[in-house]
Design a protein around this motif. Structure first.
Motif, PDB file in Angstrom:
ATOM      1  N   MET A   1       0.997  -1.266  -0.087  1.00  0.00           N
ATOM      2  CA  MET A   1      -0.172  -0.129  -0.049  1.00  0.00           C
ATOM      3  C   MET A   1       0.790   1.262  -0.201  1.00  0.00           C
ATOM      4  O   MET A   1       0.565   2.353  -0.660  1.00  0.00           O
ATOM      5  CB  MET A   1      -1.007  -0.054   1.097  1.00  0.00           C
ATOM      6  N   PHE A   2       1.842   1.319   0.791  1.00  0.00           N
ATOM      7  CA  PHE A   2       2.878   2.376   0.693  1.00  0.00           C
ATOM      8  C   PHE A   2       4.418   2.242   0.128  1.00  0.00           C
ATOM      9  O   PHE A   2       5.225   3.348   0.541  1.00  0.00           O
ATOM     10  CB  PHE A   2       3.002   2.617   2.264  1.00  0.00           C
ATOM     11  N   GLY A   3       4.435   1.138  -0.395  1.00  0.00           N
ATOM     12  CA  GLY A   3       5.789   0.779  -1.131  1.00  0.00           C
ATOM     13  C   GLY A   3       6.832   0.203  -0.050  1.00  0.00           C
ATOM     14  O   GLY A   3       7.845  -0.262  -0.871  1.00  0.00           O
ATOM     15  N   ASN A   4       6.594  -0.160   0.920  1.00  0.00           N
ATOM     16  CA  ASN A   4       7.638  -0.745   1.719  1.00  0.00           C
ATOM     17  C   ASN A   4       7.750  -2.119   1.322  1.00  0.00           C
ATOM     18  O   ASN A   4       8.949  -2.969   1.328  1.00  0.00           O
ATOM     19  CB  ASN A   4       7.369  -0.892   3.219  1.00  0.00           C
ATOM     20  N   THR A   5       6.689  -3.172   1.277  1.00  0.00           N
ATOM     21  CA  THR A   5       6.916  -4.422   0.824  1.00  0.00           C
ATOM     22  C   THR A   5       7.464  -4.463  -0.552  1.00  0.00           C
ATOM     23  O   THR A   5       8.246  -5.315  -0.733  1.00  0.00           O
ATOM     24  CB  THR A   5       5.459  -5.280   0.833  1.00  0.00           C
ATOM     25  N   LYS A   6       7.086  -3.666  -1.543  1.00  0.00           N
ATOM     26  CA  LYS A   6       7.710  -3.543  -2.971  1.00  0.00           C
ATOM     27  C   LYS A   6       9.260  -3.276  -2.698  1.00  0.00           C
ATOM     28  O   LYS A   6      10.055  -3.956  -3.203  1.00  0.00           O
ATOM     29  CB  LYS A   6       7.189  -2.363  -3.533  1.00  0.00           C
ATOM     30  N   ASP A  77       6.815 -11.052   4.897  1.00  0.00           N
ATOM     31  CA  ASP A  77       5.894  -9.799   5.011  1.00  0.00           C
ATOM     32  C   ASP A  77       6.712  -8.517   5.501  1.00  0.00           C
ATOM     33  O   ASP A  77       7.866  -8.670   5.982  1.00  0.00           O
ATOM     34  CB  ASP A  77       4.450 -10.217   6.003  1.00  0.00           C
ATOM     35  N   THR A  78       5.846  -7.426   5.562  1.00  0.00           N
ATOM     36  CA  THR A  78       6.112  -6.572   6.458  1.00  0.00           C
ATOM     37  C   THR A  78       5.095  -6.166   7.449  1.00  0.00           C
ATOM     38  O   THR A  78       4.017  -6.625   7.393  1.00  0.00           O
ATOM     39  CB  THR A  78       6.198  -5.215   5.601  1.00  0.00           C
ATOM     40  N   GLN A  79       5.624  -5.820   8.496  1.00  0.00           N
ATOM     41  CA  GLN A  79       4.787  -5.864   9.789  1.00  0.00           C
ATOM     42  C   GLN A  79       5.533  -4.790  10.826  1.00  0.00           C
ATOM     43  O   GLN A  79       6.507  -4.361  10.732  1.00  0.00           O
ATOM     44  CB  GLN A  79       4.500  -7.091  10.338  1.00  0.00           C
ATOM     45  N   LEU A  84       2.189  -8.207  18.950  1.00  0.00           N
ATOM     46  CA  LEU A  84       0.959  -8.452  18.467  1.00  0.00           C
ATOM     47  C   LEU A  84       0.636  -8.529  17.334  1.00  0.00           C
ATOM     48  O   LEU A  84      -0.654  -8.130  16.604  1.00  0.00           O
ATOM     49  CB  LEU A  84      -0.174  -7.381  19.225  1.00  0.00           C
ATOM     50  N   SER A  85       1.583  -8.431  16.393  1.00  0.00           N
ATOM     51  CA  SER A  85       1.437  -7.970  14.897  1.00  0.00           C
ATOM     52  C   SER A  85       0.811  -8.879  13.943  1.00  0.00           C
ATOM     53  O   SER A  85       0.153  -8.577  13.162  1.00  0.00           O
ATOM     54  CB  SER A  85       2.856  -8.011  14.253  1.00  0.00           C
ATOM     55  N   GLY A  86       1.038 -10.359  14.421  1.00  0.00           N
ATOM     56  CA  GLY A  86       0.260 -11.270  13.549  1.00  0.00           C
ATOM     57  C   GLY A  86       1.701 -11.438  12.479  1.00  0.00           C
ATOM     58  O   GLY A  86       2.471 -10.915  12.336  1.00  0.00           O
ATOM     59  N   GLY A 114       6.337   2.650  11.164  1.00  0.00           N
ATOM     60  CA  GLY A 114       5.045   3.240  11.472  1.00  0.00           C
ATOM     61  C   GLY A 114       4.204   2.616  10.290  1.00  0.00           C
ATOM     62  O   GLY A 114       4.622   1.795   9.436  1.00  0.00           O
ATOM     63  N   GLY A 115       2.967   2.861  10.352  1.00  0.00           N
ATOM     64  CA  GLY A 115       2.016   2.198   9.334  1.00  0.00           C
ATOM     65  C   GLY A 115       2.409   2.426   8.115  1.00  0.00           C
ATOM     66  O   GLY A 115       2.335   1.505   7.043  1.00  0.00           O
ATOM     67  N   GLU A 116       2.964   3.746   7.608  1.00  0.00           N
ATOM     68  CA  GLU A 116       3.198   3.925   6.329  1.00  0.00           C
ATOM     69  C   GLU A 116       4.704   3.669   5.946  1.00  0.00           C
ATOM     70  O   GLU A 116       5.353   3.965   4.769  1.00  0.00           O
ATOM     71  CB  GLU A 116       3.103   5.305   6.143  1.00  0.00           C
TER      72      GLU A 116
HETATM   73  C1  FMN Z   1      -5.564  -1.952   7.128  1.00  0.00           C
HETATM   74  C2  FMN Z   1      -4.041  -2.092   7.744  1.00  0.00           C
HETATM   75  C3  FMN Z   1      -3.977  -3.289   8.571  1.00  0.00           C
HETATM   76  C4  FMN Z   1      -2.869  -3.362   9.312  1.00  0.00           C
HETATM   77  N1  FMN Z   1      -2.823  -4.596   9.984  1.00  0.00           N
HETATM   78  C5  FMN Z   1      -1.442  -4.827  10.651  1.00  0.00           C
HETATM   79  C6  FMN Z   1      -1.427  -6.049  11.482  1.00  0.00           C
HETATM   80  O1  FMN Z   1      -2.309  -6.630  11.877  1.00  0.00           O
HETATM   81  N2  FMN Z   1      -0.239  -6.240  11.998  1.00  0.00           N
HETATM   82  C7  FMN Z   1       0.943  -5.416  11.697  1.00  0.00           C
HETATM   83  O2  FMN Z   1       2.273  -5.585  12.283  1.00  0.00           O
HETATM   84  N3  FMN Z   1       0.974  -4.195  10.939  1.00  0.00           N
HETATM   85  C8  FMN Z   1      -0.170  -4.009  10.435  1.00  0.00           C
HETATM   86  N4  FMN Z   1      -0.248  -2.892   9.663  1.00  0.00           N
HETATM   87  C9  FMN Z   1       0.649  -1.946   9.128  1.00  0.00           C
HETATM   88  C10 FMN Z   1       1.161  -2.757   7.949  1.00  0.00           C
HETATM   89  O3  FMN Z   1       2.149  -3.927   8.111  1.00  0.00           O
HETATM   90  C11 FMN Z   1       2.169  -1.838   7.185  1.00  0.00           C
HETATM   91  O4  FMN Z   1       1.214  -0.505   7.085  1.00  0.00           O
HETATM   92  C12 FMN Z   1       2.667  -2.229   6.114  1.00  0.00           C
HETATM   93  O5  FMN Z   1       3.921  -3.147   6.499  1.00  0.00           O
HETATM   94  C13 FMN Z   1       3.594  -1.404   5.143  1.00  0.00           C
HETATM   95  O6  FMN Z   1       3.930  -2.002   4.031  1.00  0.00           O
HETATM   96  P1  FMN Z   1       3.328  -1.468   2.558  1.00  0.00           P
HETATM   97  O7  FMN Z   1       4.058  -0.051   2.388  1.00  0.00           O
HETATM   98  O8  FMN Z   1       4.168  -2.400   1.387  1.00  0.00           O
HETATM   99  O9  FMN Z   1       1.899  -1.384   2.513  1.00  0.00           O
HETATM  100  C14 FMN Z   1      -1.749  -2.576   8.937  1.00  0.00           C
HETATM  101  C15 FMN Z   1      -1.709  -1.598   7.944  1.00  0.00           C
HETATM  102  C16 FMN Z   1      -2.940  -1.377   7.260  1.00  0.00           C
HETATM  103  C17 FMN Z   1      -3.120  -0.335   6.265  1.00  0.00           C
END
Ligand code: FMN
Length: 148
Positions: A1-6, A77-79, A84-86, A114-116
């Motif tokens: 979604m934000f490019g980190n996994t890519k 994955d990224t997390q 509690l990440s799963g 961070g989320g992004e």
């Molecule tokens: C809808 C949503 C749900 C998420 N749920 C989790 C989660 O359960 N566990 C976790 O560690 N990160 C969670 N995250 C954080 C994501 O892992 C993080 O946005 C992602 O690793 C970034 O990678 P990306 O840039 O490829 O999207 C969540 C993010 C989003 C947007």
């Protein structure tokens, strides 16, 4: 979604080698047929709600039984770095195993701060090391090693 996994996927692909026989693709651009005749399949996803994204789940669910029988595979994955990440990767790995894949490196998570994002320091080096671990599990099954 934000490019980190890519970004992690790009580093893993680069760590595996160069050339046309390595293909890096977004899940919504590939078809189950693209996965036939593969030596190695690596599936990665951001962790969303403790598991893979809906797109990855749909892809894994679309594969015919045993389509990937005997294909080497690994999942990442990224997390968040949290208890509690799963783990999307562990769930992907389980699905790949169910498809008959042989897992060549343990499921791995790469941490975001961070989320992004961004990715935590050292995570891209960890991705390179994981790719090397996969290469070390080579050569391909049907190829005899040196001296054998
Ligand atoms: C809808 C949503 C749900 C998420 N749920 C989790 C989660 O359960 N566990 C976790 O560690 N990160 C969670 N995250 C954080 C994501 O892992 C993080 O946005 C992602 O690793 C970034 O990678 P990306 O840039 O490829 O999207 C969540 C993010 C989003 C947007």
């Amino acid at each position: 979604m934000f490019g980190n996994t890519k970004k992690v996927a790009q580093v893993i692909a680069a760590g595996l080698g160069t050339g046309e026989d390595i293909r890096l693709a977004k899940v919504n651009t590939i078809t189950p047929q693209d996965t036939t005749a593969l030596d190695l399949l690596i599936v990665g996803s951001p962790t969303h709600a403790w598991g893979p994204t809906e797109a990855i789940k749909a892809f894994l669910g679309s594969l015919q039984p045993n389509l990937l029988s005997g294909v080497r595979a690994a999942a990442f994955d990224t997390q968040y770095r949290s208890r509690l990440s799963g783990s999307a990767a562990k769930k992907i790995e389980k699905a790949l195993r169910r498809q008959g894949c042989s897992i060549v490196a343990p499921a791995i998570g790469f941490f975001v701060t961070g989320g992004e994002g961004p990715l935590a320091e050292g995570e891209l080096d960890k991705a390179t090391a994981w790719a090397k671990q996969i290469l070390d599990a080579w050569p391909p099954r049907d190829t005899e090693g040196p001296g054998s």
